[in-house]
Every structure is written in C-alpha cells, then in structure tokens.
Scaffold this active site. Structure first.
Site, PDB file in Angstrom:
ATOM      1  N   CYS A 139       0.853  -1.193   0.000  1.00  0.00           N
ATOM      2  CA  CYS A 139       0.000   0.000   0.000  1.00  0.00           C
ATOM      3  C   CYS A 139       0.878   1.228   0.000  1.00  0.00           C
ATOM      4  O   CYS A 139       1.827   1.296   0.767  1.00  0.00           O
ATOM      5  CB  CYS A 139      -0.809   0.086   1.287  1.00  0.00           C
ATOM      6  N   GLU A 173       1.078  -4.579  -5.187  1.00  0.00           N
ATOM      7  CA  GLU A 173      -0.053  -5.457  -4.909  1.00  0.00           C
ATOM      8  C   GLU A 173      -1.305  -4.940  -5.618  1.00  0.00           C
ATOM      9  O   GLU A 173      -1.544  -3.736  -5.677  1.00  0.00           O
ATOM     10  CB  GLU A 173      -0.268  -5.484  -3.388  1.00  0.00           C
TER      11      GLU A 173
END
Ligand code: ACO
Ligand code: ZN
Length: 261
Positions: A139, A173
């Site tokens: 993140c 991700e």
C-alpha cells in the site's frame, strides 16, 4: 466515524472509513502527533502530548536522505503500535486494502520532509517481508495535503530501487486504486522510456501493459511475435517534459540499505 484528522500543520478530510477503536471513532476529528503518530480525541490532550513527546522522527532506520527528504524503514514487528497507527491513517485514504492490526509481516517506508522542527510525515508505503507473489509494495499513501507534488512517484521509484538491490523484479499489490494506477503508469512510462527495456527491476507484465497502452507493442501480421515499435522523437520528448514537470528523483547513491534477511 472519523471524518477529519489534524496532523502537523494540516487538517485533512478522510476519504474512506478507517477502523479506529470504538471510543475514537465517535469523534469526527482526531488529533495525530506527526512524529509518533499517536491519535487523540481532544485538542487539549494533543497540545499536552506535543509538549511532552520527544520523538522527532519515525522509529527505525533512516535509510535514505537527499536534501530535506528522508526515508525511514520501520519493522512492523519492532514498532507495532507506530505501524498500526500508520495503517489506520493510511486506511482513511485507501479503499481496498485491509491491513491494520496484523503489521508484523511488513516493513514500512516512511517519507519525511526535514526542517529544524523535525522530520515531518508526508506519506509511506508498506511491503511484505516475504511476498509469495513478488510484490515489492503493498500500500502506498501520500497525505492529501502533500499529494500532486511528485512524492508518490518518488516512493514508487524508491520501491524499485530496493527491488534492484534485491535483484528480484517486483510489482505493486493489486488491485491498484485509480490514483495508484495513474501514478504507476506514469512511473513505468518514464522508467521504460528512459532506458527502454534495460534493467528496470520491473516485471515483464507491467512493461508490456505500459507499452500496449501507448501503442508501442504491436503484433506483426502473419507472425505470432510482438514487436516493440519505438517512436524515438516521442519518447525523447516525453522524458524531457516529464523531467521538467516533475524533477523529484531518487539518487541511488544515497541509499544505505541491505535486503531483509
Ligand atoms: N489526478 C490526476 N493525476 C494524478 C492524480 C490525480 N488526483 N494523482 C496523481 N496523478 C498522476 C500525476 O499527474 C503524476 O503523473 P505525471 O508525473 O505524469 O504528471 C503521477 O500520477 C504521480 O503523481 P505524484 O504527485 O507523484 O503522486 P502523489 O504524490 O499525489 O501520490 C498516490 C499518488 C500515492 C496514489 C496518492 O494519490 C494517494 O495517496 N492516494 C490515496 C491512496 C491510494 O490510492 N494509494 C494507491 C493504492 S494502490 C496500492 O497501494 C498498490
Ligand atoms: Zn508524539
């Protein structure tokens, strides 16, 4: 739920719901110490905390410094509370990601701006210590008050510098948010255009999707192979414009870091 945070010199509206503990989420405005990231319900407690708090930078190691910009590496296992607070702040601006309390398998890279008062928090990204899927970033979040200044792209560049040091290509991700995708496409484009297909630390998938988006990867008629069609004038112009518009860059010689063992 928490609607606003006061952090450092800013008051920032939240974008998404973040799971602060019950007694805190009843307060629409939370006060956050920009150095230790402790969150507080009242301005009074916050002011007192600011007088007492000795921290002037994130915990962990300062692994990069260039001018007034620094990156600290913080281990989720060694600094659990700090990293949990960080994730709760991050979640206010992240829609999809679900990590808040289970921070131990992660390392956190904190971007700070230094001045005589200390290292001011500007944003961060998290990274799994061991990623089975080969993710080099889970993140990323830049505080809205510091967005659109090139910091997102700078941290993305940093994440690839670490991948190059590790000798393994990495990728963020999935899924990416809209702004995440914009930032990555912009980074990938510049990186690829600059050293078209030299070693980038990026995966083939991300390279091909960028080239495809820009119409540079074409299938020859009658042949199953793809060819890369480089418009050299266009790539030169792009790199020149991109660097003029956003001159913030990572200087690899300023990294003091070894891969996590
Ligand atoms: N609108 C249009 N373009 C944008 C926007 C926007 N709001 N934000 C960034 N961009 C573009 C910029 O124009 C720039 O491209 P350019 O250099 O070609 O002009 C590029 O994206 C990067 O811009 P930066 O200024 O480096 O990015 P910023 O510091 O604003 O950070 C980030 C980008 C981290 C995605 C920020 O928007 C953010 O924190 N958003 C909330 C959290 C989030 O969505 N994180 C990504 C989730 S995906 C993941 O974590 C793997
Ligand atoms: Zn503090």
């Amino acid at each position: 739920q928490v609607k606003k945070i006061h952090i450092g010199a800013y008051e920032i509206n939240s974008w998404y719901i973040s799971p602060f503990p019950d007694e805190y989420s009843r307060h629409p405005l939370l006060y956050i110490c920009e150095f230790c990231l402790k969150y507080m319900k009242s301005e009074y407690t916050y002011r007192r905390h600011c007088l007492k708090c000795m921290q002037r930078h994130p915990p962990g190691d300062e692994i990069y410094r260039d001018g007034n910009i620094s990156v600290f590496e913080v281990d989720g296992r060694k600094n659990k509370i700090y990293c949990q607070n960080l994730c709760l702040i991050g979640k206010m601006f992240l829609d999809t990601k679900t990590l808040y309390y289970d921070v131990e398998p992660f390392l956190f890279y904190i971007l700070c701006e230094y001045d005589e008062k200390g290292y001011h928090f500007a944003g961060y990204y998290s990274k799994e210590k061991r990623s089975v899927q080969g993710y080099n970033l889970s993140c990323i979040m830049i505080l809205p008050s510091r967005q659109r200044e090139g910091y997102g792209k700078l941290l993305i560049e940093f994440s690839y510098l670490l991948s190059k040091k590790e000798g393994v290509p990495g990728s963020p991700e999935k899924p990416l948010s809209d702004f995440g995708l914009l930032s990555y496409l912009s980074y990938w484009r510049r990186a690829i255009y600059e050293i078209l297909l030299a070693k980038t630390g990026m995966t083939i998938d991300d390279i091909t999707s960028t080239l495809q988006t820009d119409g540079m990867l074409q299938r020859q008629s009658g042949v199953s192979n793809y060819v890369i069609v480089v418009d050299s004038k266009r790539t030169e112009n792009y790199v020149q414009r991109a660097n003029e518009k956003n001159p913030r860059r990572i200087d690899p010689s300023k990294l003091r870091w070894a891969p996590f063992l």
